[in-house]
Write an enzyme that holds these catalytic residues in place. Structure first.
Site, PDB file in Angstrom:
ATOM      1  N   THR A 162       0.835  -1.208  -0.089  1.00 58.67           N
ATOM      2  CA  THR A 162      -0.068  -0.033   0.117  1.00 58.67           C
ATOM      3  C   THR A 162       0.884   1.314  -0.031  1.00 58.67           C
ATOM      4  O   THR A 162       2.010   1.315   0.474  1.00 58.67           O
ATOM      5  CB  THR A 162      -0.730   0.039   1.250  1.00 58.67           C
ATOM      6  N   ASN A 194      -0.697   3.914   1.226  1.00 62.52           N
ATOM      7  CA  ASN A 194      -1.852   4.669   2.363  1.00 62.52           C
ATOM      8  C   ASN A 194      -1.302   4.595   3.623  1.00 62.52           C
ATOM      9  O   ASN A 194      -1.428   3.146   4.295  1.00 62.52           O
ATOM     10  CB  ASN A 194      -3.236   4.308   2.008  1.00 62.52           C
ATOM     11  N   LYS A 201      -3.800   3.263   6.160  1.00 62.00           N
ATOM     12  CA  LYS A 201      -4.191   1.779   5.998  1.00 62.00           C
ATOM     13  C   LYS A 201      -3.178   1.026   6.658  1.00 62.00           C
ATOM     14  O   LYS A 201      -3.426   0.248   7.585  1.00 62.00           O
ATOM     15  CB  LYS A 201      -4.336   1.237   4.601  1.00 62.00           C
ATOM     16  N   ASP A 218      -7.965  -3.298  -0.931  1.00 67.84           N
ATOM     17  CA  ASP A 218      -8.545  -2.444  -1.465  1.00 67.84           C
ATOM     18  C   ASP A 218      -9.879  -2.303  -0.983  1.00 67.84           C
ATOM     19  O   ASP A 218     -10.692  -3.269  -0.355  1.00 67.84           O
ATOM     20  CB  ASP A 218      -8.866  -3.206  -2.865  1.00 67.84           C
ATOM     21  N   GLY A 268      -9.918   9.596   5.115  1.00 70.53           N
ATOM     22  CA  GLY A 268     -10.599   9.303   4.096  1.00 70.53           C
ATOM     23  C   GLY A 268     -12.113   9.902   4.344  1.00 70.53           C
ATOM     24  O   GLY A 268     -12.377  10.925   4.914  1.00 70.53           O
ATOM     25  N   ASP A 283     -14.196   9.001   6.606  1.00 68.31           N
ATOM     26  CA  ASP A 283     -14.586   8.846   7.999  1.00 68.31           C
ATOM     27  C   ASP A 283     -15.086  10.073   8.611  1.00 68.31           C
ATOM     28  O   ASP A 283     -16.130   9.793   9.558  1.00 68.31           O
ATOM     29  CB  ASP A 283     -13.454   8.766   9.023  1.00 68.31           C
ATOM     30  N   LYS A 306     -12.622   2.164  16.287  1.00 64.96           N
ATOM     31  CA  LYS A 306     -12.698   2.050  14.970  1.00 64.96           C
ATOM     32  C   LYS A 306     -12.336   0.698  14.428  1.00 64.96           C
ATOM     33  O   LYS A 306     -13.194  -0.015  13.669  1.00 64.96           O
ATOM     34  CB  LYS A 306     -11.811   3.075  13.915  1.00 64.96           C
ATOM     35  N   ARG A 318     -11.977  -2.887   7.806  1.00 60.45           N
ATOM     36  CA  ARG A 318     -10.577  -3.364   7.769  1.00 60.45           C
ATOM     37  C   ARG A 318     -10.440  -4.345   8.679  1.00 60.45           C
ATOM     38  O   ARG A 318      -9.592  -5.248   8.619  1.00 60.45           O
ATOM     39  CB  ARG A 318      -9.798  -2.183   7.596  1.00 60.45           C
TER      40      ARG A 318
HETATM   41  P1  ITT Z   1      -3.430   1.772  -2.004  1.00 58.67           P
HETATM   42  O1  ITT Z   1      -4.152   1.444  -3.165  1.00 58.67           O
HETATM   43  O2  ITT Z   1      -2.048   2.353  -1.956  1.00 58.67           O
HETATM   44  O3  ITT Z   1      -3.558   0.914  -0.770  1.00 58.67           O
HETATM   45  P2  ITT Z   1      -5.527   3.985  -1.608  1.00 58.67           P
HETATM   46  O4  ITT Z   1      -5.579   5.024  -0.680  1.00 58.67           O
HETATM   47  O5  ITT Z   1      -5.158   4.364  -3.045  1.00 58.67           O
HETATM   48  O6  ITT Z   1      -4.057   3.238  -1.240  1.00 58.67           O
HETATM   49  P3  ITT Z   1      -7.760   2.343  -2.535  1.00 58.67           P
HETATM   50  O7  ITT Z   1      -7.458   2.422  -3.742  1.00 58.67           O
HETATM   51  O8  ITT Z   1      -8.250   1.008  -1.847  1.00 58.67           O
HETATM   52  O9  ITT Z   1      -6.629   2.856  -1.535  1.00 58.67           O
HETATM   53  O10 ITT Z   1      -8.994   3.367  -1.967  1.00 58.67           O
HETATM   54  C1  ITT Z   1      -9.600   3.356  -0.780  1.00 58.67           C
HETATM   55  C2  ITT Z   1     -10.324   4.815  -0.663  1.00 58.67           C
HETATM   56  O11 ITT Z   1     -11.511   4.445   0.043  1.00 58.67           O
HETATM   57  C3  ITT Z   1      -9.686   5.912  -0.404  1.00 58.67           C
HETATM   58  O12 ITT Z   1     -10.277   7.088  -0.819  1.00 58.67           O
HETATM   59  C4  ITT Z   1     -10.131   5.841   1.083  1.00 58.67           C
HETATM   60  O13 ITT Z   1     -10.123   7.195   1.539  1.00 58.67           O
HETATM   61  C5  ITT Z   1     -11.316   5.308   1.190  1.00 58.67           C
HETATM   62  N1  ITT Z   1     -11.405   4.425   2.566  1.00 58.67           N
HETATM   63  C6  ITT Z   1     -10.967   3.066   2.409  1.00 58.67           C
HETATM   64  N2  ITT Z   1     -10.991   2.744   3.932  1.00 58.67           N
HETATM   65  C7  ITT Z   1     -11.569   3.871   4.392  1.00 58.67           C
HETATM   66  C8  ITT Z   1     -11.470   4.103   5.737  1.00 58.67           C
HETATM   67  O14 ITT Z   1     -11.266   3.231   6.707  1.00 58.67           O
HETATM   68  N3  ITT Z   1     -12.088   5.254   6.532  1.00 58.67           N
HETATM   69  C9  ITT Z   1     -12.285   6.229   5.443  1.00 58.67           C
HETATM   70  N4  ITT Z   1     -12.002   6.065   4.166  1.00 58.67           N
HETATM   71  C10 ITT Z   1     -11.780   4.882   3.834  1.00 58.67           C
END
Ligand code: ITT
Length: 193
Positions: free
Chosen positions: A9, A11, A14, A71, A150, A152, A170, A176
């Site tokens: 990742t 992120n 995450k 994802d 994100g 949240d 959370k 997750r």
């Molecule tokens: P990686 O692909 O590098 O892991 P990413 O942020 O691009 O990171 P995703 O493609 O899976 O990850 O997109 C996930 C989206 O959903 C992203 O906009 C997040 O903000 C949102 N999201 C996922 N989990 C969340 C959470 O626990 N709380 C709030 N928003 C979340």
């Protein structure tokens, strides 16, 4: 039992949450950078599982160590499940919550249901598998709270937003948390206690 996993990742939130959830279960999570990979593959899958596998495979090919990828996204009932797999691409950085509130502004109470969904892909030298979790809630009317990331601040669980919960609260109810606890079960079945 496996005691170390690489997480594919970019992120940091995450990664932090995966560490918070898996450390008490005895699993250390290395970032892809710590493991020596620098991957950001195109996420052109149609499902969370496809995209999770794309990310996990890319890092696994680089490091050849047991690897997971997450994802995830937000599926809003009144928006036919959008933004779903496009959650990250829904709006420019920092504008996701504001855009969602605007799109939902005329949707009445009772029709504001939504769910966070998360699919974890696991891959090692013997193959791959996926496991999922979700967290049901609804979309609020304003952004509240500063924890999490994100969407949240607009995702209501009971009378608080996800961003008003502590990390521990959370992780106990999140998509997750649910998916990573499924992963733990799967690993225990495969590798023993
Ligand atoms: P990686 O692909 O590098 O892991 P990413 O942020 O691009 O990171 P995703 O493609 O899976 O990850 O997109 C996930 C989206 O959903 C992203 O906009 C997040 O903000 C949102 N999201 C996922 N989990 C969340 C959470 O626990 N709380 C709030 N928003 C979340």
């Amino acid at each position: 039992m496996i005691t170390k996993l690489v997480m594919a990742t970019n992120n940091a939130n995450k990664l932090r949450e995966a560490r918070e959830i898996l450390a008490p279960l005895g699993i250390e999570v290395l970032s892809q950078r710590e493991a020596g990979a620098n991957c950001d593959p195109e996420e052109n899958g149609k499902t969370f599982a496809e995209n999770a596998l794309i990310k996990a495979r890319a890092v696994y090919e680089a490091v050849k160590l047991p690897t997971i990828a997450d994802d995830s996204g937000l599926c809003v009932d009144a928006m036919d499940g959008r933004p779903g797999v496009y959650s990250a691409r829904y709006a420019p950085e920092g504008q996701h919550c504001a855009k969602l509130l605007e799109e939902m502004k005329d949707v009445p109470e009772g029709k504001r249901g939504a769910a966070f969904r998360c699919t974890i892909a696991y891959i090692d030298e013997n193959g791959h598998d996926t496991m999922s979790g979700d967290c049901k809630g609804s979309i609020g009317y304003e952004q509240r709270g500063t924890n999490g990331f994100g969407y949240d601040p607009v995702f209501m669980v009971g009378d608080r937003t996800m961003a008003e919960l502590t990390a521990e609260e959370k992780n106990a109810i999140s998509h997750r948390g649910a998916a990573l606890r499924e992963l733990y079960k799967y690993l225990k079945e495969r590798f023993g206690e």
